[in-house]
Design an enzyme around this catalytic site. Structure first.
Site, mmCIF file in Angstrom:
data_model
loop_
_atom_site.group_PDB
_atom_site.id
_atom_site.type_symbol
_atom_site.label_atom_id
_atom_site.label_comp_id
_atom_site.label_asym_id
_atom_site.label_seq_id
_atom_site.Cartn_x
_atom_site.Cartn_y
_atom_site.Cartn_z
ATOM 1 N N TYR A 136 0.559 -0.934 -5.233
ATOM 2 C CA TYR A 136 1.076 -1.674 -6.380
ATOM 3 C C TYR A 136 2.553 -1.358 -6.589
ATOM 4 C CZ TYR A 136 1.842 -2.918 -11.247
ATOM 5 O OH TYR A 136 2.355 -3.434 -12.390
ATOM 6 N N GLU A 137 2.886 -0.069 -6.517
ATOM 7 C CA GLU A 137 4.291 0.316 -6.717
ATOM 8 C C GLU A 137 5.171 -0.224 -5.589
ATOM 9 O OE1 GLU A 137 3.717 4.468 -9.184
ATOM 10 O OE2 GLU A 137 3.263 4.416 -7.053
ATOM 11 N N TYR A 138 4.603 -0.188 -4.379
ATOM 12 C CA TYR A 138 5.358 -0.735 -3.248
ATOM 13 C C TYR A 138 5.664 -2.218 -3.516
ATOM 14 C CZ TYR A 138 6.519 -2.522 1.335
ATOM 15 O OH TYR A 138 7.165 -3.151 2.367
ATOM 16 N N LYS A 158 -3.347 5.941 27.131
ATOM 17 C CA LYS A 158 -2.958 4.640 27.662
ATOM 18 C C LYS A 158 -3.513 3.599 26.681
ATOM 19 C CE LYS A 158 -2.923 1.886 31.863
ATOM 20 N NZ LYS A 158 -3.229 0.611 31.227
ATOM 21 N N CYS A 163 -32.113 -31.242 19.201
ATOM 22 C CA CYS A 163 -32.309 -29.886 18.669
ATOM 23 C C CYS A 163 -33.474 -29.194 19.385
ATOM 24 C CB CYS A 163 -32.586 -29.955 17.169
ATOM 25 S SG CYS A 163 -33.065 -28.353 16.509
ATOM 26 N N TYR A 222 6.664 4.098 23.761
ATOM 27 C CA TYR A 222 6.523 5.291 24.591
ATOM 28 C C TYR A 222 7.636 5.500 25.610
ATOM 29 C CZ TYR A 222 4.151 1.535 27.084
ATOM 30 O OH TYR A 222 3.836 0.328 27.649
ATOM 31 N N CYS A 236 -36.387 -28.841 16.522
ATOM 32 C CA CYS A 236 -37.111 -29.946 15.882
ATOM 33 C C CYS A 236 -36.883 -31.288 16.566
ATOM 34 C CB CYS A 236 -36.726 -30.033 14.411
ATOM 35 S SG CYS A 236 -35.021 -30.569 14.181
ATOM 36 N N CYS A 239 -34.891 -28.715 9.370
ATOM 37 C CA CYS A 239 -35.251 -28.193 10.693
ATOM 38 C C CYS A 239 -35.876 -26.804 10.527
ATOM 39 C CB CYS A 239 -33.985 -28.119 11.540
ATOM 40 S SG CYS A 239 -34.133 -27.105 13.005
ATOM 41 N N ASP A 296 -4.550 0.283 24.919
ATOM 42 C CA ASP A 296 -5.075 -0.938 25.512
ATOM 43 C C ASP A 296 -4.657 -2.144 24.675
ATOM 44 O OD1 ASP A 296 -6.403 -2.518 27.242
ATOM 45 O OD2 ASP A 296 -8.416 -1.952 26.616
ATOM 46 N N GLU A 349 3.561 -0.629 23.304
ATOM 47 C CA GLU A 349 2.326 -1.397 23.390
ATOM 48 C C GLU A 349 1.925 -1.881 21.998
ATOM 49 O OE1 GLU A 349 1.375 -1.443 26.522
ATOM 50 O OE2 GLU A 349 -0.703 -2.146 26.522
ATOM 51 N N ARG A 360 6.063 -8.600 28.210
ATOM 52 C CA ARG A 360 6.362 -8.072 29.540
ATOM 53 C C ARG A 360 6.600 -9.205 30.546
ATOM 54 N NH1 ARG A 360 3.712 -6.994 34.261
ATOM 55 N NH2 ARG A 360 4.536 -5.220 35.421
ATOM 56 N N CYS A 403 -27.563 -29.330 14.639
ATOM 57 C CA CYS A 403 -28.764 -30.124 14.365
ATOM 58 C C CYS A 403 -28.568 -30.819 13.019
ATOM 59 C CB CYS A 403 -29.977 -29.187 14.324
ATOM 60 S SG CYS A 403 -31.416 -29.934 13.576
ATOM 61 N N GLU A 428 -0.279 11.348 27.689
ATOM 62 C CA GLU A 428 -0.494 10.611 26.426
ATOM 63 C C GLU A 428 -1.525 9.510 26.660
ATOM 64 O OE1 GLU A 428 3.577 9.750 26.744
ATOM 65 O OE2 GLU A 428 3.289 7.605 27.049
ATOM 66 N N LYS A 478 -7.644 6.133 34.547
ATOM 67 C CA LYS A 478 -8.475 5.160 33.827
ATOM 68 C C LYS A 478 -9.829 5.769 33.473
ATOM 69 C CE LYS A 478 -7.600 1.113 33.920
ATOM 70 N NZ LYS A 478 -6.898 -0.104 33.936
HETATM 71 S S1 IVH Z 1 4.366 3.923 30.702
HETATM 72 C C1 IVH Z 1 6.906 2.278 34.293
HETATM 73 N N1 IVH Z 1 2.786 4.694 28.839
HETATM 74 O O1 IVH Z 1 0.007 0.228 30.802
HETATM 75 C C2 IVH Z 1 5.641 2.047 33.584
HETATM 76 N N2 IVH Z 1 2.416 2.541 29.783
HETATM 77 O O2 IVH Z 1 -0.737 -0.495 33.571
HETATM 78 C C3 IVH Z 1 5.810 2.493 32.209
HETATM 79 N N3 IVH Z 1 0.565 1.324 28.766
HETATM 80 O O3 IVH Z 1 2.446 -2.181 31.426
HETATM 81 C C4 IVH Z 1 4.571 2.404 31.486
HETATM 82 N N4 IVH Z 1 0.004 2.866 27.306
HETATM 83 O O4 IVH Z 1 1.727 -1.836 29.019
HETATM 84 C C5 IVH Z 1 3.077 3.711 29.697
HETATM 85 N N5 IVH Z 1 1.464 5.526 27.132
HETATM 86 C C6 IVH Z 1 1.771 4.548 27.973
HETATM 87 C C7 IVH Z 1 1.046 3.348 28.015
HETATM 88 C C8 IVH Z 1 1.400 2.360 28.952
HETATM 89 C C9 IVH Z 1 -0.264 1.661 27.769
HETATM 90 C C10 IVH Z 1 0.508 0.042 29.517
HETATM 91 C C11 IVH Z 1 1.835 -0.628 29.692
HETATM 92 C C12 IVH Z 1 1.955 -0.903 31.152
HETATM 93 C C13 IVH Z 1 0.553 -0.769 31.615
HETATM 94 C C14 IVH Z 1 0.529 -0.364 33.063
#
Ligand code: IVH
Length: 696
Positions: free
Chosen positions: A54-56, A135, A434, A246, A437, A457, A137, A194, A156, A452, A133, A340
């Site tokens: 609210y304040e925001y 990955k 359907c 990243y 029926c 039905c 998705d 990402e 990309r 339907c 770190e 992966k």
């Molecule tokens: S580094 C030179 N770090 O994975 C490549 N990519 O399969 C630099 N992705 O196209 C990518 N998390 O979209 C990097 N922590 C992360 C990531 C990451 C997701 C994605 C990114 C890339 C794809 C490659």
């Protein structure tokens, strides 16, 4: 840092006072912006807001007002300027400053040992320091900041050229429009990251899509990639995308002597300090590949507990000097590797397709497949949504199919494998009438579903009954789909009002219905008579009206029959009600049979007035603020928050001196600690809270 926070908090207080006293003036614009940027950062990046929503909003609206009155004071990086011009034309194609490469993939520890061996050889080092770190998705993006301002955001694309989607990128609240790269001596910086949609927002978004007769999106990855490419930045904003950044793909320095960061982990720190959400907290710097492998395994265990989807880990050689020594191929850098996680996919055989008739008559094809375990769940039945999906995927009975189940998302068929066909596969025939029926079926323009046309039905009637009694509607324990089906077939339950006039004598003759279960059923049905109005509205099964919409309608009326007096325009004035929903609700309440049904239910003792609205008028929590933490056992979080609001109180988004009551569920964490430290906050249990709102 602490001083800065204090200073900004003080500034916020002063500004809020001025706003409340209507003493805010154009000279306050810069400070309003500074305060808003700070609170956006606390909220979106640190997840630790210091003021209520609210304040925001007060600060934001007041800035918006001042800018509206003084258009010459508007600047491009003002917090109000995230919504720019729409994207009317095709997205222009733009070159990346440095190509966006992909990552090499690994699937087991052998692959990682191999990667480490090569890294040690190429860098002539015994033990490599890695930064690991998640990955994420989602969909990858590249951002250019020039002289501290976000000037371009792109997809990309093919890695060399991407699409310029700047107006959409500006909608992502975790991305600052201004970042002080100059403080690090950088003039131009191209950042990579990402874009994600968190699991919760994804679920809500899909629910909305389905409520409006649309087809749910398969997974959060598709949802984020798709959202980035829609041509309406306001809609993009509504979908609440988030982004992790990243890496620094390219930079130029302000003076030649200046040096950028020297390691990947330093880059993540720098990006964090600049106000981005980098995986600074998620990453770990580790010595040697064994530590990396255990960290990856540990992380995989927590995968389902994260609020967003990840599909693996990324392992990067930490030192840039070493990275340069290793170089890259045309496809991927040699100094990084994706690890992966186990796929949540499986292959199976499409045995048959059933056609189910829903409560509003939509005919849904459901694929029956040979049972296949995916991520700990056995999948044997998958919705195919509509005829178009079958056509688009060219599915045939007997096909080998690829099935995916991402997180808590419903499973779906990704594709079939035409190359594995033996010639015996059969096309899927969509019914012409359907399947329940035999009545005519119709498909309206712009709609994906066949429906339907027979309101009586049997399949529709049965589904409406099941929906009425279901957990999120009237929640009648003991009246699940199996019992409803049984009663329906025996003619004991063929309409909604009959739920309240069941022939218990006849039921007691049925197998499995003892005295006890009948008493329980009676009690469960009796209890529904005082269910809140929004549940009844949802239970009526009005087309396109899901749980969220039902709440909107319930809030708008004193009695459900008041909805008879709303025309389509009036309905569209309500929050998030579009023409489709409005037309459906209007038609429902103009239909005499439906009005008769509602009156019938009222005569049978159902509470159809908006009881909560009355409590709200009493306002017994007026101006009292609440926050919930931990897992509640008796209420859903949304229900608890609604109770607060309906009783006149308000919800704040973080623990601060503004908070009056912290309601603590199971496994409460840092918020509880913080509240204890502050000392001024009353800490209560869920039961105590329920007592406060008269629900105990
Ligand atoms: S580094 C030179 N770090 O994975 C490549 N990519 O399969 C630099 N992705 O196209 C990518 N998390 O979209 C990097 N922590 C992360 C990531 C990451 C997701 C994605 C990114 C890339 C794809 C490659």
């Amino acid at each position: 840092m602490k001083d800065k926070v204090k200073k900004l908090q003080l500034l916020t207080e002063v500004l809020l006072q001025k706003i409340k006293k209507e003493k805010i003036v154009p000279a306050d614009i810069d400070e309003l912006r500074e305060a808003l940027r700070f609170h956006e950062y606390r909220y979106y990046i640190q997840n630790d807001p210091l003021i209520s929503d609210y304040e925001y909003d007060l600060l934001y609206k007041s800035l918006e007002g001042l800018e509206h009155e003084n258009p010459d004071l508007v600047v491009a990086d003002s917090p109000t300027q995230r919504v720019g011009k729409g994207l009317t034309k095709e997205f222009p194609s733009v070159p990346h400053l440095v190509p966006m490469l992909s990552l090499d993939n690994s699937y087991n520890s052998e692959d990682l040992y191999d990667f480490d061996r090569k890294a040690r050889e190429q860098t002539k080092t015994d033990v490599i320091e890695y930064c690991v770190e998640p990955k994420f998705d989602g969909a990858s993006i590249s951002l250019i900041y020039e002289n501290d301002k976000l000037v371009r955001g792109a997809t990309r694309g093919d890695g060399v050229y991407g699409d310029d989607i700047t107006p959409n990128i500006r909608q992502i609240r975790t991305l600052p429009l201004t970042a002080a790269f100059s403080a690090y001596g950088l003039q131009i910086a191209e950042i990579r990251g990402e874009v994600l949609i968190n699991k919760n927002n994804f679920k809500k978004f899909n629910e909305q899509l389905m409520e409006q007769g649309g087809q749910p999106l398969a997974n959060p990855r598709n949802a984020s990639a798709g959202t980035l490419r829609i041509k309406d930045p306001v809609e993009v904003g509504r979908r609440k995308l988030e982004a992790f950044v990243y890496s620094l793909g390219y930079y130029s320095t302000l003076n030649a002597k200046q040096k950028g960061p020297e390691t990947h982990s330093e880059t993540l720190e720098m990006l964090w300090e600049l106000g981005f959400r980098s995986p600074k907290k998620e990453m770990k710097v580790l010595q040697g590949i064994d530590e990396v492998i255990s960290f990856c395994n540990e992380y995989e265990q927590q995968r389902d507990d994260l609020p967003y989807e990840i599909d693996g880990m990324v392992i990067k050689v930490n030192s840039f000097v070493q990275q340069d020594k290793m170089g890259m191929t045309t496809h991927h850098p040699r100094w990084a590797m994706a690890y992966k996680f186990k796929a949540r996919q499986g292959t199976s055989k499409l045995i048959n397709v059933d056609f189910q008739v829903g409560r509003v008559g939509s005919i849904t094809p459901v694929a029956k497949i040979e049972p296949v375990p995916i991520g700990g769940v056995t999948v044997s039945s998958i919705s195919l949504f509509n005829e178009d999906v079958i056509k688009e995927k060219d599915l045939r009975i007997g096909d080998t199919v690829l099935v995916e189940r991402a997180g808590d998302v419903i499973p779906y068929i990704v594709k079939s494998f035409p190359e594995l066909r033996k010639g015996t596969e059969k096309p899927i025939k969509f019914p012409k009438t359907c399947p329940s029926c035999n009545s005519d079926i119709v498909r309206a323009e712009e709609e994906a579903a066949w429906r339907c046309t027979n309101i009586n039905c049997p399949a529709q009637v049965l589904e409406r009954l099941i929906h009425f009694a279901s957990k999120d509607a009237m929640d009648i324990r003991g009246l699940g789909s199996a019992n409803i089906e049984k009663f329906y077939k025996l003619g004991l339950l063929i309409s909604i009002p009959q739920v309240y006039q069941l022939d218990y004598e006849a039921i007691s003759q049925l197998e499995g219905f003892g005295m006890r279960s009948i008493e329980n059923l009676k009690a469960a049905i009796e209890k529904t008579k005082t269910q809140p109005l929004h549940r009844l509205i949802f239970a009526l099964g009005i087309r396109f009206v899901g749980e969220t919409m039902s709440k909107t309608f319930a809030r708008a009326v004193d009695h459900v029959l008041d909805l008879k007096n709303f025309d389509e325009d009036a309905l569209q004035m309500l929050e998030d009600v579009g023409p489709k929903v409005a037309s459906s609700v209007y038609q429902f309440f103009q239909n005499e049979d439906n009005i008769e049904l509602i009156k019938n239910l009222e005569n049978l003792g159902l509470q159809l007035a908006n009881e909560k609205k009355k409590v709200f008028v009493a306002g017994n929590l007026k101006e009292i603020s609440f926050l919930f933490t931990g897992t509640l056992t008796r209420l859903k979080r949304s229900e608890a928050e609604e109770l607060v609001e309906q009783n006149g109180g308000n919800i704040v988004s973080g623990v601060s001196s503004k908070l009056n009551y912290l309601v603590v569920g199971e496994d409460a964490g840092s918020k509880l600690e913080k509240a204890k430290k502050l000392g001024s906050i009353k800490i209560i249990s869920e039961d105590q809270f329920l007592a406060m709102v008269g629900k105990n």
